[in-house]
Design a protein around this motif. Structure first.
Motif, mmCIF file in Angstrom:
data_model
loop_
_atom_site.group_PDB
_atom_site.id
_atom_site.type_symbol
_atom_site.label_atom_id
_atom_site.label_comp_id
_atom_site.label_asym_id
_atom_site.label_seq_id
_atom_site.Cartn_x
_atom_site.Cartn_y
_atom_site.Cartn_z
ATOM 1 N N TYR A 21 -1.909 3.718 -4.775
ATOM 2 C CA TYR A 21 -2.093 2.373 -4.871
ATOM 3 C C TYR A 21 -3.121 2.117 -6.192
ATOM 4 N N ARG B 247 -6.658 7.399 -3.496
ATOM 5 C CA ARG B 247 -5.413 6.600 -3.052
ATOM 6 C C ARG B 247 -4.520 6.676 -4.564
ATOM 7 N N ASP C 234 0.879 -1.194 -0.017
ATOM 8 C CA ASP C 234 -0.129 0.017 -0.105
ATOM 9 C C ASP C 234 0.951 1.146 -0.013
ATOM 10 N N PRO D 258 0.503 4.655 1.976
ATOM 11 C CA PRO D 258 -0.555 5.634 2.714
ATOM 12 C C PRO D 258 -0.191 7.098 2.700
ATOM 13 N N ASN D 259 1.091 7.523 2.075
ATOM 14 C CA ASN D 259 1.559 8.769 2.052
ATOM 15 C C ASN D 259 1.255 9.277 0.558
ATOM 16 N N ARG E 118 -2.127 9.806 -0.419
ATOM 17 C CA ARG E 118 -3.746 9.977 -0.659
ATOM 18 C C ARG E 118 -4.301 11.277 -0.631
#
Length: 223
Positions: A146, A143, A80, A82-83, A85
């Protein structure tokens, strides 16, 4: 005895796939970054340490297993991001790493092992992707890395299916929202449920279905 090669086999969906195949008497070749994490998966035919971004390591592994006939190659490893988004939280190096692992590496694995798969009876390459890579169903998705990495994987896998038509089948599968480190502990689908569903599809995939985008229950997902 059929053989499955599984990347990301140490945890989550990959581990559930490996466990299910072992229980059903398949030969399992397991790939992960730390083979020690495969403890408890008794009966694995061979295990290999591999970072899927390591092209030289991948080529060496293909040579090590040059005599293997791989019925199903499971491109399961993924990350993934997360940074990535929001525009205010956009780590471009992390985005590039996500693309390298989720989009490029699975196709590189397919290139390295296409001959091993083509020599088998079931001759199927599986890409574990995500519904978040569906552009037509992207409403509400935030996202960047991703989702774009999985959309890219879907396109690459579809292209591969066209190139290998008649030689190797290609399954492009969404595993569902699965209770893994990535999906979260409260996700509605267990790794075992997802693995069983995807195995059923992959093992019954026909030439006509090659290159279609399906979920773990066999339902078509719009591109």
């Amino acid at each position: 005895m059929p053989t499955a090669l599984i990347t990301g086999a140490a945890r989550g969906i990959g581990r559930a796939l490996a466990s299910g195949y072992l229980a059903d008497g398949w030969r399992v070749l397991a790939v992960c970054r730390d083979p020690a994490a495969l403890a408890g998966l008794d009966g694995i035919a061979d295990a290999a340490r591999l970072d899927v971004t390591d092209d030289e390591g991948m080529a060496a592994l293909a040579e090590r297993w040059r005599d293997e006939r791989i019925d199903l190659l499971w491109n399961n490893a993924g990350v993934d991001s997360p940074n990535t988004r929001s525009l205010a939280r956009l780590d471009t190096e992390e985005w590039a790493r996500c693309l390298r692992i989720n989009t490029i590496a699975p196709v590189a694995m397919a290139a390295a092992f296409a001959g091993h798969v083509a020599a088998s009876e079931r001759r199927t390459i599986v890409f574990v992707t995500s519904q978040l890579g569906s552009i037509s169903q992207a409403a509400g998705v935030r996202r960047y890395a991703y989702s774009s990495s999985k959309a890219g994987l879907n396109m690459a896998a579809r292209t591969l299916a066209l190139e290998l038509a008649g030689r190797v089948r290609v399954a492009i599968l969404h595993p569902g929202h699965v209770a893994t480190d990535m999906g979260g502990a409260h996700a509605p689908v267990t790794p075992e449920e997802s693995a069983r569903g995807m195995r059923r599809i992959a093992e019954r995939l026909t030439d006509r279905q090659s290159g279609t985008f399906l979920d773990w229950r066999g339902r078509t997902i719009p591109w």
